[in-house]
Design a protein around this motif. Structure first.
Motif, PDB file in Angstrom:
ATOM      1  N   ILE A  29     -29.544 -76.990  15.227  1.00 28.98           N
ATOM      2  CA  ILE A  29     -30.516 -76.859  14.058  1.00 28.98           C
ATOM      3  C   ILE A  29     -29.875 -76.670  12.656  1.00 28.98           C
ATOM      4  N   ALA A  30     -28.891 -75.793  12.705  1.00 32.45           N
ATOM      5  CA  ALA A  30     -28.278 -75.665  11.285  1.00 32.45           C
ATOM      6  C   ALA A  30     -27.430 -76.657  10.961  1.00 32.45           C
TER       7      ALA A  30
ATOM      8  N   THR B 283     -28.206 -79.897  11.791  1.00 35.23           N
ATOM      9  CA  THR B 283     -28.918 -80.671  11.151  1.00 35.23           C
ATOM     10  C   THR B 283     -29.596 -80.489   9.754  1.00 35.23           C
ATOM     11  N   GLY B 284     -29.635 -79.301   9.389  1.00 31.31           N
ATOM     12  CA  GLY B 284     -30.187 -78.706   8.437  1.00 31.31           C
ATOM     13  C   GLY B 284     -29.139 -79.185   7.002  1.00 31.31           C
ATOM     14  N   TYR B 285     -27.892 -78.660   7.377  1.00 27.41           N
ATOM     15  CA  TYR B 285     -26.735 -78.770   6.676  1.00 27.41           C
ATOM     16  C   TYR B 285     -26.592 -80.309   6.393  1.00 27.41           C
TER      17      TYR B 285
ATOM     18  N   TYR C 254     -28.761 -82.698   6.300  1.00 29.62           N
ATOM     19  CA  TYR C 254     -29.893 -82.992   5.495  1.00 29.62           C
ATOM     20  C   TYR C 254     -29.606 -82.636   4.145  1.00 29.62           C
TER      21      TYR C 254
END
Length: 75
Positions: free
Chosen positions: A64-65, A67-69, A71
């Motif tokens: 998830i992290a 993916t967040g970075y 994005y």
């Protein structure tokens, strides 16, 4: 212990410490693109250890992290 098992352990050792080093350095430059790339790379390296140790909660958090970075890098 076979040669392939020894090699696997060495790769895990190097990957884990490389991921740790990248994650230690990344927060200081996280506002730049390279900081986000370092963080994503460090988390990806640490995912190897999470899979090996069957720490699926860490695998989910790291993914998830990443993916967040990614994005944040995209925008």
């Amino acid at each position: 212990m076979s040669n392939s098992a020894i090699l696997e352990r060495r790769i895990m050792f190097v990957g884990t410490w490389l991921g740790t080093a990248l994650l230690c350095f990344a927060p200081f430059i996280i506002d730049t693109d390279i900081g986000k790339i370092l963080a994503m790379s460090g988390l990806a390296c640490l995912n190897l250890q999470a899979v090996d140790k069957k720490c699926y909660n860490l695998l989910i958090i790291n993914t998830i992290a990443i993916t967040g970075y990614a994005y944040a890098l995209y925008i």
